[in-house]
Design a protein around this motif. Structure first.
Motif, PDB file in Angstrom:
ATOM      1  N   SER A 124     -41.970  24.663  31.655  1.00 48.72           N
ATOM      2  CA  SER A 124     -43.473  23.680  31.480  1.00 48.72           C
ATOM      3  C   SER A 124     -44.067  22.717  31.557  1.00 48.72           C
ATOM      4  CB  SER A 124     -43.369  23.864  29.585  1.00 48.72           C
ATOM      5  OG  SER A 124     -41.812  23.673  28.923  1.00 48.72           O
ATOM      6  N   LEU A 125     -43.284  21.843  31.526  1.00 51.94           N
ATOM      7  CA  LEU A 125     -43.131  20.615  32.280  1.00 51.94           C
ATOM      8  C   LEU A 125     -43.682  20.805  33.933  1.00 51.94           C
ATOM      9  CD1 LEU A 125     -42.343  17.785  32.202  1.00 51.94           C
ATOM     10  CD2 LEU A 125     -40.571  17.528  33.131  1.00 51.94           C
ATOM     11  N   GLU A 126     -43.461  21.698  34.788  1.00 47.96           N
ATOM     12  CA  GLU A 126     -43.793  21.642  36.162  1.00 47.96           C
ATOM     13  C   GLU A 126     -45.624  21.806  35.379  1.00 47.96           C
ATOM     14  OE1 GLU A 126     -43.693  23.696  39.625  1.00 47.96           O
ATOM     15  OE2 GLU A 126     -41.824  23.803  38.731  1.00 47.96           O
ATOM     16  N   TYR A 127     -45.843  22.803  34.964  1.00 45.49           N
ATOM     17  CA  TYR A 127     -47.378  23.283  34.163  1.00 45.49           C
ATOM     18  C   TYR A 127     -48.152  21.746  33.643  1.00 45.49           C
ATOM     19  CZ  TYR A 127     -51.303  25.111  32.605  1.00 45.49           C
ATOM     20  OH  TYR A 127     -52.458  25.779  31.590  1.00 45.49           O
ATOM     21  N   TYR A 128     -47.277  21.109  33.347  1.00 48.84           N
ATOM     22  CA  TYR A 128     -48.033  20.247  31.928  1.00 48.84           C
ATOM     23  C   TYR A 128     -48.787  19.511  33.346  1.00 48.84           C
ATOM     24  CZ  TYR A 128     -49.030  15.780  30.149  1.00 48.84           C
ATOM     25  OH  TYR A 128     -49.738  14.555  29.207  1.00 48.84           O
ATOM     26  N   ARG A 129     -47.530  18.897  34.096  1.00 42.11           N
ATOM     27  CA  ARG A 129     -47.145  17.774  35.212  1.00 42.11           C
ATOM     28  C   ARG A 129     -48.590  18.192  36.098  1.00 42.11           C
ATOM     29  NH1 ARG A 129     -41.629  14.519  36.263  1.00 42.11           N
ATOM     30  NH2 ARG A 129     -41.289  13.999  34.038  1.00 42.11           N
ATOM     31  N   LYS A 130     -48.495  19.401  36.550  1.00 41.36           N
ATOM     32  CA  LYS A 130     -49.360  19.815  37.965  1.00 41.36           C
ATOM     33  C   LYS A 130     -50.627  20.614  37.141  1.00 41.36           C
ATOM     34  CE  LYS A 130     -45.690  20.586  40.611  1.00 41.36           C
ATOM     35  NZ  LYS A 130     -46.146  20.149  41.862  1.00 41.36           N
ATOM     36  N   VAL A 243     -38.451  12.728  23.283  1.00 46.53           N
ATOM     37  CA  VAL A 243     -37.233  12.931  24.461  1.00 46.53           C
ATOM     38  C   VAL A 243     -36.524  14.615  23.165  1.00 46.53           C
ATOM     39  CG1 VAL A 243     -35.328  13.371  25.389  1.00 46.53           C
ATOM     40  CG2 VAL A 243     -37.063  11.774  25.381  1.00 46.53           C
ATOM     41  N   HIS A 244     -35.938  14.806  22.456  1.00 50.04           N
ATOM     42  CA  HIS A 244     -35.250  15.086  21.958  1.00 50.04           C
ATOM     43  C   HIS A 244     -36.087  16.772  21.006  1.00 50.04           C
ATOM     44  CE1 HIS A 244     -32.009  16.837  19.198  1.00 50.04           C
ATOM     45  NE2 HIS A 244     -32.535  16.628  18.126  1.00 50.04           N
ATOM     46  N   ASP A 245     -37.270  16.308  20.743  1.00 50.29           N
ATOM     47  CA  ASP A 245     -38.373  17.625  20.801  1.00 50.29           C
ATOM     48  C   ASP A 245     -38.442  18.096  22.067  1.00 50.29           C
ATOM     49  OD1 ASP A 245     -37.927  16.967  18.111  1.00 50.29           O
ATOM     50  OD2 ASP A 245     -39.937  15.627  17.549  1.00 50.29           O
ATOM     51  N   ILE A 246     -38.599  17.862  22.852  1.00 50.59           N
ATOM     52  CA  ILE A 246     -39.264  17.959  24.048  1.00 50.59           C
ATOM     53  C   ILE A 246     -38.150  19.214  24.820  1.00 50.59           C
ATOM     54  CG2 ILE A 246     -39.031  17.822  26.325  1.00 50.59           C
ATOM     55  CD1 ILE A 246     -40.479  15.044  26.201  1.00 50.59           C
ATOM     56  N   PHE A 247     -36.699  18.874  24.954  1.00 56.74           N
ATOM     57  CA  PHE A 247     -35.127  19.395  25.346  1.00 56.74           C
ATOM     58  C   PHE A 247     -35.226  21.324  24.440  1.00 56.74           C
ATOM     59  CE2 PHE A 247     -34.166  15.718  27.262  1.00 56.74           C
ATOM     60  CZ  PHE A 247     -34.157  15.548  28.654  1.00 56.74           C
ATOM     61  N   ILE A 248     -35.858  21.021  23.140  1.00 58.81           N
ATOM     62  CA  ILE A 248     -35.733  22.059  22.039  1.00 58.81           C
ATOM     63  C   ILE A 248     -36.932  22.882  22.546  1.00 58.81           C
ATOM     64  CG2 ILE A 248     -35.859  22.452  19.693  1.00 58.81           C
ATOM     65  CD1 ILE A 248     -34.710  20.152  18.789  1.00 58.81           C
ATOM     66  N   ALA A 249     -38.216  22.223  22.685  1.00 61.72           N
ATOM     67  CA  ALA A 249     -39.280  22.607  22.515  1.00 61.72           C
ATOM     68  C   ALA A 249     -39.407  23.687  24.008  1.00 61.72           C
ATOM     69  CB  ALA A 249     -40.399  22.053  22.912  1.00 61.72           C
ATOM     70  N   ALA A 250     -39.014  22.849  25.216  1.00 61.20           N
ATOM     71  CA  ALA A 250     -38.194  23.619  26.494  1.00 61.20           C
ATOM     72  C   ALA A 250     -37.238  24.880  27.036  1.00 61.20           C
ATOM     73  CB  ALA A 250     -38.138  22.985  27.364  1.00 61.20           C
ATOM     74  N   LYS A 273     -48.850  18.654  23.518  1.00 61.96           N
ATOM     75  CA  LYS A 273     -48.649  17.655  22.866  1.00 61.96           C
ATOM     76  C   LYS A 273     -46.944  16.848  23.221  1.00 61.96           C
ATOM     77  CE  LYS A 273     -50.469  15.137  20.057  1.00 61.96           C
ATOM     78  NZ  LYS A 273     -49.807  13.686  19.622  1.00 61.96           N
ATOM     79  N   LEU A 274     -46.055  17.277  22.693  1.00 61.00           N
ATOM     80  CA  LEU A 274     -44.913  16.871  23.585  1.00 61.00           C
ATOM     81  C   LEU A 274     -45.050  16.192  24.885  1.00 61.00           C
ATOM     82  CD1 LEU A 274     -42.827  18.888  21.559  1.00 61.00           C
ATOM     83  CD2 LEU A 274     -43.294  16.636  21.155  1.00 61.00           C
ATOM     84  N   TYR A 275     -45.170  16.408  25.811  1.00 53.90           N
ATOM     85  CA  TYR A 275     -45.377  15.971  27.247  1.00 53.90           C
ATOM     86  C   TYR A 275     -46.583  14.420  27.202  1.00 53.90           C
ATOM     87  CZ  TYR A 275     -42.410  20.156  28.568  1.00 53.90           C
ATOM     88  OH  TYR A 275     -41.479  21.013  28.887  1.00 53.90           O
TER      89      TYR A 275
END
Length: 510
Positions: A124-130, A243-250, A273-275
């Motif tokens: 999901s982070l990869e999708y956000y960044r790319k 950052v804490h919320d990101i790890f939970i969502a990821a 939104k978190l990213y």
């Protein structure tokens, strides 16, 4: 006329003997091949049974064998039920996954995939960044070591390696990181109640220490996270929570069944939104760091820090690397510190031995490092690692094709008696023992334990993390006798192993 006798140039007896030998060898080879079991398909690997549509999900819903089973308990049950290799079928947007609880098989994959290794995770982070709100021109730009693969990753890593892994550069931060540690000790003393417990959320306090420490390296300046008057809505507090919320969502999006790859789910929208928030806050801090450098430029190359050296190499890389350090260096360091303090509190004789070494003021502290290594083994920050195969393998009698996700159960292997005698016990001495000692760590398989990964894709922040933890742990043990009361802490396994409260630490003055 002289008659010439022709010699026989064909030696029939020799040919007959060679023919008999070849037939014998061929027969033996056929017989040997009959004794060797044929390699099975990866689809024959044991694993939870599957149903149409829902697949293996039935085992994880209420009433299922693995419902509400998490972390070490889950991997232990999988290993006991199915053996050293376990298959999980594709389900709801998640690809097929093979779990390995065998160190030798793990080494085959790690060594075989060490040229341009693909480490899946944080899709999901990869999708956000790319892709998220990106133009066509942005698609080929580097996004960082967490989300890039192939040549993009290789070029980025090759550029930052000489800076991030240079011991001389990291040592520049020794004094500044020690100042953060001493400030944190002062803060802890003011937060203690009459029973020696902190009048604050212990995990929040560790996060503040971790962010202030990693900012020293990433930005070259203090963020003043330890200011007693720090507002709850300050950028530092926002970053920690983000950052804490990101790890939970990821964890929900990337490591559990989810349809976000097909439709935009509420969790997916929240993650995007978190990213974005994390990226913006990190950029805010990086700009501060860059402004500080402009005001106070370093004269000598030997005195230049990480951000300054990266800016000279590639400004884009510098911003990405600093942002990723703020992202990946907070929860990891804080939970590692919490685990180490808990293990020392529950093993007071080990803590006292460490205190003797710390108070001796010797430059080298082998027992300190041994305690941290043992903490990584017993309560690691991550449960393992993942690779995507780029070639075929034969693992434990099964044919593994290309493009299969392999998960390595390092946390489980680190606690197996097969690899470590008295594996569940906290014994730092195993890292210092002589080769003749049964506890000697060198007797185990090197791939049973990999807290920082392996090879070219190993953790680039290893030296920084070790310096932070060694420095702060030294100051804690120097000032406090650490105790723990009540039941052990809960560990919630997401993409990280989060230690959950209540945190029943007692800090008594030495």
């Amino acid at each position: 006329m002289q008659t010439l006798k022709l010699r026989t140039v064909i030696n029939l007896p020799a040919i007959k003997q060679e023919f008999i030998r070849n037939v014998a060898v061929s027969t033996a080879a056929v017989k040997a091949n009959e004794d060797v079991p044929a390699v099975k398909s990866w689809k024959d690997i044991p694993g939870p049974s599957s149903l149409p549509v829902i697949g293996q999900l039935l085992h994880f819903i209420p009433g299922g064998q693995f419902h509400n089973v998490n972390g070490v308990e889950l991997t232990d049950l999988l290993n006991k039920t199915y053996g050293p290799i376990v298959r999980f079928d594709p389900i709801v947007g998640r690809p097929a996954l093979i779990f390995l609880f065998d160190a030798e098989s793990s080494s085959q994959i790690f060594r075989g995939e060490n040229w341009l290794p693909i480490r899946p995770g944080f899709k999901s982070l990869e999708y956000y960044r790319k892709h998220h709100n990106k133009t066509k021109e942005q698609l080929e730009l580097p996004t960082g070591l967490i989300t890039d693969h192939g040549d993009l990753w290789k070029n980025f890593r090759s550029a930052v390696n000489p800076v991030m892994l240079q011991p001389k550069t990291i040592k520049l931060y020794t004094t500044a990181i020690d100042e953060v540690a001493q400030d944190m000790i002062t803060r802890m003393k003011t937060l203690r109640n009459e029973n020696g417990m902190l009048n604050a959320k212990f995990d929040d306090e560790m996060n503040l220490w971790a962010l202030e420490s990693i900012a020293i390296v990433a930005l070259g300046c203090r963020l003043n996270c330890l200011d007693p008057n720090l507002p709850k809505d300050s950028p530092a507090m926002k970053l920690i929570q983000c950052v804490h919320d990101i790890f939970i969502a990821a964890d929900k999006l990337d490591f559990k069944p989810s349809v976000w790859r097909f439709i935009s789910t509420p969790t997916f929208k929240k993650a995007m939104k978190l990213y974005e928030d994390q990226e913006n806050i990190a950029k805010y801090f990086v700009r501060q760091g860059v402004e500080q450098l402009k005001k106070n430029p370093t004269k000598s190359d030997e005195q230049k820090g990480v951000l300054e050296k990266l800016l000279e190499i590639n400004e884009e890389y510098a911003y990405i690397m600093a942002s990723d350090m703020l992202f990946a260096g907070v929860d990891t360091a804080s939970n590692t510190m919490t685990a180490t303090l808990y293990l020392l509190a529950k093993n007071p004789e080990k803590q006292e031995k460490l205190r003797e070494e710390v108070l001796s003021k010797k430059d080298k502290k082998p027992y300190l490092r041994a305690c941290i290594k043992e903490s990584f083994r017993v309560m690691p920050i991550v449960s393992g690692n993942i690779r995507l195969t780029t070639k075929e393998y034969n693992l434990l009698g099964y044919h593994i094709p290309k493009d299969i996700h392999i998960a390595f159960g390092h946390q489980h292997m680190s606690l197996m008696e097969t690899y470590y005698p008295r594996a569940k016990e906290f014994i730092p001495e195993r890292w210092l023992a002589e080769k003749t000692d049964p506890l000697y760590h060198g007797n185990t398989h090197p791939f049973a334990y990999a807290p920082f990964g392996f090879g070219v894709r190993s953790c680039i922040g290893r030296r920084i993390a070790e310096l932070e933890i060694e420095t702060f742990l030294t100051r804690v043990i120097e000032n406090f006798k650490v105790e723990w009361v009540g039941p052990p802490p809960r560990v919630h396994q997401t993409s990280l192993n989060y230690i959950k409260g209540p945190f029943n630490f007692i800090f008594k003055d030495v």
